[in-house]
Design a protein around this motif. Structure first.
Motif, PDB file in Angstrom:
ATOM      1  N   PRO A  83     -14.372   5.559 -15.632  1.00  0.00           N
ATOM      2  CA  PRO A  83     -14.719   5.292 -14.231  1.00  0.00           C
ATOM      3  C   PRO A  83     -13.628   5.732 -13.258  1.00  0.00           C
ATOM      4  CG  PRO A  83     -13.976   3.270 -15.291  1.00  0.00           C
ATOM      5  CD  PRO A  83     -14.011   4.321 -16.366  1.00  0.00           C
ATOM      6  N   THR A  84     -14.044   6.330 -12.165  1.00  0.00           N
ATOM      7  CA  THR A  84     -13.132   6.673 -11.075  1.00  0.00           C
ATOM      8  C   THR A  84     -12.451   5.404 -10.572  1.00  0.00           C
ATOM      9  OG1 THR A  84     -14.469   8.573 -10.407  1.00  0.00           O
ATOM     10  CG2 THR A  84     -13.032   7.605  -8.735  1.00  0.00           C
ATOM     11  N   ARG A  85     -11.167   5.477 -10.346  1.00  0.00           N
ATOM     12  CA  ARG A  85     -10.420   4.284  -9.927  1.00  0.00           C
ATOM     13  C   ARG A  85     -10.664   3.945  -8.452  1.00  0.00           C
ATOM     14  NH1 ARG A  85      -4.108   6.286  -9.338  1.00  0.00           N
ATOM     15  NH2 ARG A  85      -4.561   8.197  -8.179  1.00  0.00           N
ATOM     16  N   ILE A  86     -10.422   2.708  -8.108  1.00  0.00           N
ATOM     17  CA  ILE A  86     -10.531   2.228  -6.728  1.00  0.00           C
ATOM     18  C   ILE A  86      -9.170   1.689  -6.309  1.00  0.00           C
ATOM     19  CG2 ILE A  86     -11.641   0.586  -5.178  1.00  0.00           C
ATOM     20  CD1 ILE A  86     -14.058   0.608  -7.051  1.00  0.00           C
ATOM     21  N   ALA A  87      -8.628   2.230  -5.233  1.00  0.00           N
ATOM     22  CA  ALA A  87      -7.332   1.796  -4.713  1.00  0.00           C
ATOM     23  C   ALA A  87      -7.545   1.038  -3.408  1.00  0.00           C
ATOM     24  CB  ALA A  87      -6.417   2.993  -4.481  1.00  0.00           C
ATOM     25  N   SER A  88      -6.731   0.014  -3.181  1.00  0.00           N
ATOM     26  CA  SER A  88      -6.902  -0.832  -2.001  1.00  0.00           C
ATOM     27  C   SER A  88      -5.631  -0.874  -1.161  1.00  0.00           C
ATOM     28  CB  SER A  88      -7.257  -2.265  -2.413  1.00  0.00           C
ATOM     29  OG  SER A  88      -8.441  -2.289  -3.169  1.00  0.00           O
ATOM     30  N   ALA A  89      -5.819  -0.890   0.143  1.00  0.00           N
ATOM     31  CA  ALA A  89      -4.714  -1.083   1.092  1.00  0.00           C
ATOM     32  C   ALA A  89      -5.107  -2.235   2.016  1.00  0.00           C
ATOM     33  CB  ALA A  89      -4.451   0.184   1.895  1.00  0.00           C
ATOM     34  N   VAL A  90      -4.262  -3.252   2.073  1.00  0.00           N
ATOM     35  CA  VAL A  90      -4.560  -4.451   2.866  1.00  0.00           C
ATOM     36  C   VAL A  90      -3.486  -4.626   3.934  1.00  0.00           C
ATOM     37  CG1 VAL A  90      -4.916  -6.941   2.804  1.00  0.00           C
ATOM     38  CG2 VAL A  90      -5.662  -5.528   0.874  1.00  0.00           C
ATOM     39  N   LEU A  91      -3.909  -4.630   5.187  1.00  0.00           N
ATOM     40  CA  LEU A  91      -2.978  -4.831   6.298  1.00  0.00           C
ATOM     41  C   LEU A  91      -2.986  -6.303   6.689  1.00  0.00           C
ATOM     42  CD1 LEU A  91      -1.106  -3.678   8.544  1.00  0.00           C
ATOM     43  CD2 LEU A  91      -3.168  -3.464   9.953  1.00  0.00           C
ATOM     44  N   GLU A  92      -1.820  -6.935   6.633  1.00  0.00           N
ATOM     45  CA  GLU A  92      -1.678  -8.333   7.028  1.00  0.00           C
ATOM     46  C   GLU A  92      -1.266  -8.397   8.500  1.00  0.00           C
ATOM     47  OE1 GLU A  92       0.415 -12.175   5.012  1.00  0.00           O
ATOM     48  OE2 GLU A  92       1.735 -10.503   5.516  1.00  0.00           O
ATOM     49  N   HIS A  93      -2.148  -8.957   9.328  1.00  0.00           N
ATOM     50  CA  HIS A  93      -1.887  -8.978  10.768  1.00  0.00           C
ATOM     51  C   HIS A  93      -0.657  -9.816  11.124  1.00  0.00           C
ATOM     52  CE1 HIS A  93      -5.236  -6.677  12.250  1.00  0.00           C
ATOM     53  NE2 HIS A  93      -6.107  -7.396  11.567  1.00  0.00           N
ATOM     54  N   GLU A  94      -0.456 -10.910  10.409  1.00  0.00           N
ATOM     55  CA  GLU A  94       0.635 -11.821  10.760  1.00  0.00           C
ATOM     56  C   GLU A  94       1.999 -11.132  10.709  1.00  0.00           C
ATOM     57  OE1 GLU A  94       2.414 -15.503   8.448  1.00  0.00           O
ATOM     58  OE2 GLU A  94       0.623 -16.105   9.574  1.00  0.00           O
TER      59      GLU A  94
ATOM     60  N   GLY B 132       2.278  -7.545   9.977  1.00  0.00           N
ATOM     61  CA  GLY B 132       2.181  -6.108  10.185  1.00  0.00           C
ATOM     62  C   GLY B 132       2.479  -5.305   8.934  1.00  0.00           C
ATOM     63  N   LYS B 133       2.608  -5.984   7.798  1.00  0.00           N
ATOM     64  CA  LYS B 133       2.911  -5.300   6.544  1.00  0.00           C
ATOM     65  C   LYS B 133       1.622  -4.884   5.833  1.00  0.00           C
ATOM     66  CE  LYS B 133       7.344  -7.552   5.656  1.00  0.00           C
ATOM     67  NZ  LYS B 133       8.123  -8.405   4.714  1.00  0.00           N
ATOM     68  N   GLU B 134       1.740  -3.787   5.097  1.00  0.00           N
ATOM     69  CA  GLU B 134       0.595  -3.271   4.346  1.00  0.00           C
ATOM     70  C   GLU B 134       0.862  -3.433   2.852  1.00  0.00           C
ATOM     71  OE1 GLU B 134      -2.033   0.628   4.973  1.00  0.00           O
ATOM     72  OE2 GLU B 134      -0.120   1.074   4.022  1.00  0.00           O
ATOM     73  N   TYR B 135      -0.134  -3.930   2.134  1.00  0.00           N
ATOM     74  CA  TYR B 135      -0.050  -4.109   0.684  1.00  0.00           C
ATOM     75  C   TYR B 135      -0.984  -3.101   0.017  1.00  0.00           C
ATOM     76  CZ  TYR B 135       2.224  -8.513   1.911  1.00  0.00           C
ATOM     77  OH  TYR B 135       3.076  -9.460   2.441  1.00  0.00           O
ATOM     78  N   ARG B 136      -0.448  -2.363  -0.959  1.00  0.00           N
ATOM     79  CA  ARG B 136      -1.228  -1.303  -1.595  1.00  0.00           C
ATOM     80  C   ARG B 136      -1.356  -1.575  -3.090  1.00  0.00           C
ATOM     81  NH1 ARG B 136       1.670   4.125   0.326  1.00  0.00           N
ATOM     82  NH2 ARG B 136      -0.145   5.053  -0.698  1.00  0.00           N
ATOM     83  N   PHE B 137      -2.571  -1.419  -3.604  1.00  0.00           N
ATOM     84  CA  PHE B 137      -2.863  -1.663  -5.020  1.00  0.00           C
ATOM     85  C   PHE B 137      -3.532  -0.413  -5.597  1.00  0.00           C
ATOM     86  CE2 PHE B 137      -3.093  -5.552  -2.566  1.00  0.00           C
ATOM     87  CZ  PHE B 137      -2.279  -6.428  -3.274  1.00  0.00           C
ATOM     88  N   THR B 138      -2.874   0.196  -6.581  1.00  0.00           N
ATOM     89  CA  THR B 138      -3.358   1.465  -7.118  1.00  0.00           C
ATOM     90  C   THR B 138      -3.394   1.426  -8.639  1.00  0.00           C
ATOM     91  OG1 THR B 138      -2.352   2.634  -5.236  1.00  0.00           O
ATOM     92  CG2 THR B 138      -3.026   3.973  -7.123  1.00  0.00           C
TER      93      THR B 138
END
Length: 312
Positions: free
Chosen positions: A88-99, A101-107
């Protein structure tokens, strides 16, 4: 203008969200949900086409998520050659936390690719009629470390110009093979390739110039994040400082840099003009959170603020 083809061995479905605050255990409601086709070569093609060029994407796609990736590529109106795989093709996520301003990336690492599958990919890529081929991104499990070098052997025999953006053993094998028009490591990737710490612009330039002087690549562009970038070429190394902008995301900055530099070279610009456009595009990609990559209007606006590079 030369057409290009890009190869993405480990593509992704890139998903981005915004969340008020990241908290463990709790269900976190998100907004600004966005889906895009991703992976090095696909991202390069997206920006290259936005700038006005023609690009064909070669990529692996499989499993239940493969059709979703195919559909996203079609939504971006990219010409594509899909190599079917079982995993299966992988799914990567990027989550921006408003409080914060940091971005969390999961690959994820990506699917395991069989020898038959990666051999089929080599055979398909060898038939391209593009003038420039961009080999970009990580190699998924099951693909040999020298895969890009093998692809370069096939393509060089057809007179294709070669661009590489990868890391680790895949980068090392390809540089050893040589014959590259452009290679774009980050500072960390160049340091890993050299096998020793590289501190300061002079040391980075010296390491990059060694690749050029050995005849392995005509151009080596080293991106250094908030410090800027260094370009090694036969005439000597030059440096461009980073632009004073606030970064909202790191997704796709390197890919946007490569796309713009290749676009400029493909239309006949000299290396310095291509380097300046690349820095503008890499900077444009980080202006907004998510997976949007660089847009032409932002690139042009930032390009107008970039001076001439500084000789090192």
């Amino acid at each position: 203008m030369k057409s290009i083809a890009t190869l993405t061995m480990n593509p992704t479905i890139d998903v981005s969200y915004d969340v008020a605050k990241v908290r463990h255990t709790h269900k976190m409601r998100t907004d600004n949900e966005w889906y895009a086709p991703g992976g090095g070569g696909i991202n390069v093609a997206r920006v290259f086409v936005r700038l006005g060029g023609n690009a064909r994407c070669f990529y692996l796609s499989g499993g239940s998520t493969g059709p979703a990736l195919d559909g996203l590529i079609d939504l971006h109106q990219l010409v594509r050659t899909r190599i079917a795989i079982t995993g299966p093709t992988r799914i990567a996520s990027a989550v921006l936390e408003h409080e914060t301003g940091k971005e969390y990336r999961f690959t994820p690492a990506g699917p395991t690719v069989s020898e038959d599958e990666w051999t089929t990919c080599l055979d398909a890529l060898a038939q391209t009629d593009a003038g420039i081929v961009v080999l970009s991104g990580s190699l998924p499990p099951g693909v040999p470390d020298d895969f890009y070098a093998r692809a370069m052997d096939r393509l060089a025999a057809r007179g294709v110009e070669l661009v590489l953006d990868s890391s680790g053993p895949a980068l090392a094998h390809a540089i050893t093979r040589g014959g590259l028009l452009l290679v774009k490591p980050s500072q960390g990737e160049l340091q890993q390739y050299a096998g020793q710490p590289i501190d300061g612009h002079a040391a980075i330039a010296k390491t990059a110039m060694a690749i050029v002087e050995a005849g392995k690549a005509q151009l080596v562009a080293v991106t250094m994040g908030h410090e800027g970038a260094i370009l090694a070429r036969a005439q000597g190394p030059v440096f461009l400082p980073a632009l004073p902008i606030e970064a909202a995301s790191a997704v796709g900055a390197g890919d946007s840099f490569v796309a713009a530099m290749v676009f400029a070279l493909a239309r006949g610009d000299d290396a310095i003009a291509a380097f300046r456009l690349a820095l503008a595009a890499g900077s444009a990609a980080v202006l907004r959170a998510g997976t949007g990559l660089a847009h032409p209007a932002d690139i042009q606006r930032l390009l107008d603020t970039i001076g001439q590079p500084i000789a090192l």
